[in-house]
Design an enzyme around this catalytic site. Structure first.
Site: not given
Lengths: 130, 102, 135, 102, 135, 130
Positions: F78-79
């Site tokens: 997840c960025i």
């Protein structure tokens, strides 16, 4: 008094690094000494210089770096805990054959002996963790 | 010779506060920080147990953590004292040791 | 450093599910070189660290329970285990590893390092320390 | 329509197993993994409570986690079934959903 | 993607002490764009996420409690709160924020998003989902 | 069946990344598909290529990289969670003006939509965390 501080959890995930930061600032404001903060367990993750939090959130690592610079606090990151979790300074990266390092200014990597030494040389030791 | 105990977890999901209170000595202090401040709510299912553990033990909460969580001052147990980060430091220096119940 | 302080390592967490038990032991081993007065406390889920017969082959994590038996060689000889914590978990002292040390003041007689104490005694032990490290 | 619940924390310090059991429906299964396997110890202070929560709910433990922790098979509650990682997968696919009590 | 699934976000942890509450909300906001049938469950310490009057200035952490009130704009309108969890913590519905949405099927009437349910009802809600995400 | 997996805690500190790894291997051995594993919260820390665990311990990140390569699993980090915690790929590092990246081979950084999409497109979703 001399107060030693331990941070045992990573930034953002647990409040420990925040509470420790406010505690250290208050201790200095009250005229006490905080010669060293020791980062252990996931606390070593506080020392990354690659963190990019949202603009409207506090920048935990930058806050520690600035406080250490301003007040001359020794921020020590446990080498064994750091290696497992992928936190390396330039020397370590070279020694381990890794192509990058990620430790921020103001933090230094050293051994667990620094934690024991802090316990011996300070009047009080306060731990922040999970 | 007395101890400052710190507890940073909600007592509703975690046993740290209960264990801490069972290991306090007369003259000790317990400071609730972070999610630990939920342990000071009056009228909870644990309030009586917390109160019973406080004979000769002083209970403190960290004010910033109480406010952050929207706990009204009127909802806090009467015997609890509220301190800021500076008060936290004073508690550390005025007791002989600090024990964190992580 | 000539000063000797009383250090207590408080272990309240189970092994393997989280790393605290292992990293606590790593501090104890390094700390032994500093020749302080060291005690270890095992209470709440920490008593699970000392169970005998741990076999981690099935989870692919290194078994570090043997290291407790080496503590005597590092002059770490006081492992206090809380009886009430054992009772609540359905354990008795027989479920724990035998951990011993050789007493240099008693002709190197082999003696048990584990001492099962009551909760009240554990509170007294905690209250008599200079430095308390929690894991 | 049934649920596989997973619990990975010791019930002696954390409320996840208790909360899970209170939300199970008949036909559900609970799989204890990681430190959750301590919830299957017979003769503990919680064994009766765990047992009482198991009407029409099947309780499983992950074998590798039990062995890692040195829990003798004879110390496990009689109604508990032991599975490996493959059995864990079978439990996931044979129930309609998986809910983790983190 | 034409398929619609029932997604339940289960919140069992308090805000600020750990990041799970905030990062759960971030998933809910992103997930809203996928037009699934979304519900949020608040039980155990998760009910603390919804208290009114949160003021985080003293701890230096961003206050995200206002975001819950924006959920209606994202068509997230089902926030189930467990009554037994409130009771145990000395809370009532009056201690929670008012969170509302405008019902497009009822002339945009403003309606409460929070529905206090019993533990048995919460179990039924959980058992009726396709995907359960736990935070 | 298609099984989606979420890892929510960091390596070594919690067992979650280990249990998830053994679960995924077993699922594949049993003939199921695991199209994607999503790393969220501290789970993003699994993706570092700078980890140097002791020689006698398992190398969690290398294990995941090898499994993904061998079986074609999409490992998504997840960025938003990664940025906070200091996990960056080369593109992100450039974009954020950082002088280093630390994501390992086999992991890719993307948005939370990939988690929702996984929930929609798989038959079961299993979470490993704390």
């Amino acid at each position: 008094m001399k107060i030693g501080v331990v941070v045992s959890e990573g930034p953002y995930t647990h409040q420990a690094a925040d509470t420790a930061y406010h505690f250290v600032k208050a201790a200095l404001d009250n005229g006490h000494e905080v010669p060293r903060v020791f980062f252990y367990h996931d606390g070593v993750n506080v020392s990354t210089r690659l963190s990019v939090p949202p603009q409207d959130e506090r920048h935990i690592q930058n806050n520690w770096t600035a406080l250490a610079k301003d007040k001359g606090i020794d921020l020590v990151v446990c080498i064994a805990a750091a290696q497992r979790r992928g936190l390396l300074d330039e020397n370590e990266a070279k020694r381990q054959g890794k192509d990058a390092s990620n430790i921020a200014e103001g933090f230094r990597i050293s051994g667990l002996g620094q934690l024991i030494e802090m316990g011996i040389q300070t009047d009080r030791l306060v731990m922040f963790g999970d | 010779m007395s101890t400052l105990h710190t507890v940073n977890k909600s007592p509703f999901g975690n046993g740290a506060l209960q264990s801490c209170l069972k290991h306090c000595k007369p003259g000790d202090a317990v400071l609730l920080i972070e999610d630990g401040v939920y342990g000071a709510i009056a009228g909870s299912a644990l309030a009586a147990e917390v109160r019973a553990g406080l004979s000769d033990v002083a209970l403190y909460v960290l004010e910033g953590d109480v406010k952050a969580r929207g706990i009204d001052a009127g909802k806090i147990l009467g015997e609890v004292k509220s301190v800021g980060y500076g008060g936290f430091v004073d508690l550390v220096t005025s007791h002989d040791r600090t024990q964190a119940w992580l | 450093m000539s000063e000797t302080k009383k250090f207590l390592y408080v272990n309240r967490k189970a092994p393997y599910g989280t790393i605290y038990a292992l990293e606590s032991l790593e501090v104890v081993l390094i700390g032994a070189a500093f020749e302080q007065d060291v005690s270890l406390a095992f209470l709440d889920d920490g008593v699970f660290q000392l169970t005998r017969g741990q076999d981690t082959a099935g989870i692919g994590i290194k078994n570090f329970s043997n290291t407790f038996r080496a503590l005597g060689d590092y002059d770490v000889t006081k492992l206090f285990v809380e009886r009430e914590s054992l009772d609540e978990r359905g354990l008795t002292e027989a479920d724990l590893q035998a951990i011993t040390y050789e007493d240099e003041n008693d002709d190197w007689a082999e003696k048990p390092s584990i001492r099962v104490v009551s909760r009240a005694e554990m509170a007294d032990i905690m209250a008599s320390q200079d430095v308390v490290l929690s894991f």
